[in-house]
Design an enzyme around this catalytic site. Sequence first.
Site, PDB file in Angstrom:
ATOM      1  N   SER A 125       8.230  11.330   5.530  1.00  0.00           N
ATOM      2  CA  SER A 125       8.103  10.245   4.507  1.00  0.00           C
ATOM      3  C   SER A 125       7.307  10.556   3.179  1.00  0.00           C
ATOM      4  O   SER A 125       6.577  11.321   3.216  1.00  0.00           O
ATOM      5  CB  SER A 125       7.136   8.974   5.222  1.00  0.00           C
ATOM      6  OG  SER A 125       6.551   7.988   4.474  1.00  0.00           O
ATOM      7  N   TYR A 150      -0.528   7.077  11.019  1.00  0.00           N
ATOM      8  CA  TYR A 150       0.783   6.954  10.816  1.00  0.00           C
ATOM      9  C   TYR A 150       1.078   8.076   9.662  1.00  0.00           C
ATOM     10  O   TYR A 150       1.840   9.044  10.069  1.00  0.00           O
ATOM     11  CB  TYR A 150       1.500   5.809  10.406  1.00  0.00           C
ATOM     12  CG  TYR A 150       2.853   5.768   9.856  1.00  0.00           C
ATOM     13  CD1 TYR A 150       3.960   5.880  10.797  1.00  0.00           C
ATOM     14  CD2 TYR A 150       2.852   5.859   8.430  1.00  0.00           C
ATOM     15  CE1 TYR A 150       5.256   6.208  10.202  1.00  0.00           C
ATOM     16  CE2 TYR A 150       3.960   6.001   8.078  1.00  0.00           C
ATOM     17  CZ  TYR A 150       5.360   6.229   8.885  1.00  0.00           C
ATOM     18  OH  TYR A 150       6.659   6.380   8.415  1.00  0.00           O
ATOM     19  N   LYS A 154       3.183  12.036  10.198  1.00  0.00           N
ATOM     20  CA  LYS A 154       4.386  12.541   9.486  1.00  0.00           C
ATOM     21  C   LYS A 154       3.792  13.950   8.981  1.00  0.00           C
ATOM     22  O   LYS A 154       4.542  14.940   9.084  1.00  0.00           O
ATOM     23  CB  LYS A 154       4.734  12.053   8.453  1.00  0.00           C
ATOM     24  CG  LYS A 154       5.329  10.387   8.747  1.00  0.00           C
ATOM     25  CD  LYS A 154       6.519  10.655   9.667  1.00  0.00           C
ATOM     26  CE  LYS A 154       7.124   9.585  10.394  1.00  0.00           C
ATOM     27  NZ  LYS A 154       8.130   9.758  11.202  1.00  0.00           N
TER      28      LYS A 154
HETATM   29  N1  UFG Z   1       4.259  -5.726  -1.018  1.00  0.00           N
HETATM   30  C1  UFG Z   1       3.969  -6.863  -1.388  1.00  0.00           C
HETATM   31  N2  UFG Z   1       4.106  -7.940  -0.458  1.00  0.00           N
HETATM   32  C2  UFG Z   1       4.463  -7.693   0.941  1.00  0.00           C
HETATM   33  C3  UFG Z   1       4.697  -6.549   1.222  1.00  0.00           C
HETATM   34  C4  UFG Z   1       4.890  -5.392   0.244  1.00  0.00           C
HETATM   35  O1  UFG Z   1       3.773  -7.077  -2.518  1.00  0.00           O
HETATM   36  O2  UFG Z   1       4.271  -8.660   1.428  1.00  0.00           O
HETATM   37  C5  UFG Z   1       4.409  -4.440  -1.921  1.00  0.00           C
HETATM   38  C6  UFG Z   1       3.144  -3.373  -1.542  1.00  0.00           C
HETATM   39  O3  UFG Z   1       2.177  -3.753  -2.141  1.00  0.00           O
HETATM   40  C7  UFG Z   1       4.041  -2.284  -2.262  1.00  0.00           C
HETATM   41  C8  UFG Z   1       5.587  -2.641  -2.211  1.00  0.00           C
HETATM   42  O4  UFG Z   1       5.672  -3.750  -2.111  1.00  0.00           O
HETATM   43  O5  UFG Z   1       3.650  -2.132  -3.545  1.00  0.00           O
HETATM   44  C9  UFG Z   1       6.168  -1.985  -1.116  1.00  0.00           C
HETATM   45  O6  UFG Z   1       5.524  -2.028   0.129  1.00  0.00           O
HETATM   46  P1  UFG Z   1       6.192  -1.709   1.370  1.00  0.00           P
HETATM   47  O7  UFG Z   1       5.235  -2.098   2.379  1.00  0.00           O
HETATM   48  O8  UFG Z   1       7.560  -2.291   1.419  1.00  0.00           O
HETATM   49  O9  UFG Z   1       6.334  -0.290   1.707  1.00  0.00           O
HETATM   50  P2  UFG Z   1       5.265   0.836   1.279  1.00  0.00           P
HETATM   51  O10 UFG Z   1       5.588   1.730  -0.082  1.00  0.00           O
HETATM   52  O11 UFG Z   1       3.898   0.680   1.545  1.00  0.00           O
HETATM   53  O12 UFG Z   1       5.590   2.040   2.349  1.00  0.00           O
HETATM   54  C10 UFG Z   1       5.856   3.727   2.229  1.00  0.00           C
HETATM   55  C11 UFG Z   1       6.522   3.989   3.161  1.00  0.00           C
HETATM   56  C12 UFG Z   1       6.129   3.830   4.469  1.00  0.00           C
HETATM   57  C13 UFG Z   1       4.915   4.394   4.476  1.00  0.00           C
HETATM   58  C14 UFG Z   1       3.865   3.663   3.623  1.00  0.00           C
HETATM   59  C15 UFG Z   1       2.528   4.253   3.357  1.00  0.00           C
HETATM   60  O13 UFG Z   1       7.737   3.283   3.139  1.00  0.00           O
HETATM   61  O14 UFG Z   1       6.923   4.532   5.467  1.00  0.00           O
HETATM   62  O15 UFG Z   1       4.792   3.864   2.343  1.00  0.00           O
HETATM   63  O16 UFG Z   1       1.784   3.454   2.641  1.00  0.00           O
HETATM   64  F1  UFG Z   1       4.223   4.366   5.724  1.00  0.00           F
END
Ligand code: UFG
Length: 339
Positions: A125, A150, A154
């Site tokens: 990841s 998590y 990785k």
């Molecule tokens: N977000 C929102 N509202 C939500 C969900 C997400 O605004 O309800 C925002 C988050 O703050 C972020 C973006 O949307 O800015 C993406 O969030 P996600 O949760 O979809 O994905 P992440 O970037 O947090 O996830 C990534 C990887 C994961 C890993 C994670 C670690 O895809 O595998 O980073 O932080 F675990």
Amino acid sequence: MKILVTGGLGFIGSHTVVELQNEGFEVVIIDNCSNSSPEVLQGITKITGKEPIFEQFDLREKSKVQDFFKKHQDISGVIHFAASKAVGESVENPLLYYENNLSTLIYLLQELSGKTSANFIFSSSCTVYGQADELPITENAPVKVAESPYGNTKQIGEEIIRDTCNVSKNLNAISLRYFNPIGAHPSAEIGELPIGVPQNLVPYITQTAIGLREQLSVFGDDYPTSDGTCIRDYIHVVDLAKAHVVALQRLISSNNTNTNYEVFNVGTGTGSTVLEVIQSFEKVSNQKLNYKIVGRREGDVTAAFANTQKANEELGWKAKSTLDDSLGSAWKWEQKVRS
Ligand code: UFG
């Protein structure tokens, strides 16, 4: 050629099984169905016209892993998706995450390192980079202290593979560092099925649009980005699945004789803010999304998007779908699931 796909009924796993079967590989799936369902097999079979072999068990059961490899001595490659992936849950229950994500990896590698030749692909990841100092992020960017157990699994997983490859020259391995996988197969026969309240942005958006959730919370609009919301690199799951097939083909044909362990970023190379994702979704779904801006979510980095040059040049792979394509497929899937 027979390929083992662990976690092959999950979101990325199922799309990869489809692409493998489309390329003529014979697929055997191991899945414990803790976060997936045997019904996914029907979707795969509908798309490809072929039902993969399926064995339902938990990879933490070492003796079952050993028995599996005794039974299937002709496995030419392993793509290892099976893992727990909820960041918040990993903070609550770290030992579960270390056990689930690392013992299973070790048992698989123990089997493979004893073979005369073995090919292994690991789901890693972009979380390993944390907030990278330079954007877009290359594979040479330093791995940062993990934000969650998590994320740590990785990082440790990659180290376990690298150390094993160092001594087991018969083992060829690639870690693919995914950016943010979204979307669904264009047929809408398979897609993402989060259990409970989605933690990730796109399933939360589609569930809000379909009426399952009242409102999307946008976590923070005070980041140093064009509109104040976080930037991520959203990649269509079918493009990501295809990256696994080309990575596997590289291992099987031993295209790189310099090293038996490599790491590749898998993203589009383009960053989008949360508000840009919402705008794109509103366009492709032709409806307004109910959202509000709330405070930042702990652990979120400001921006992450991939430099994909290495995968483009060495795997001959490039993401094809646009953000609109990806969100359109996610919306089609959500509508089908709830119909
Ligand atoms: N977000 C929102 N509202 C939500 C969900 C997400 O605004 O309800 C925002 C988050 O703050 C972020 C973006 O949307 O800015 C993406 O969030 P996600 O949760 O979809 O994905 P992440 O970037 O947090 O996830 C990534 C990887 C994961 C890993 C994670 C670690 O895809 O595998 O980073 O932080 F675990």
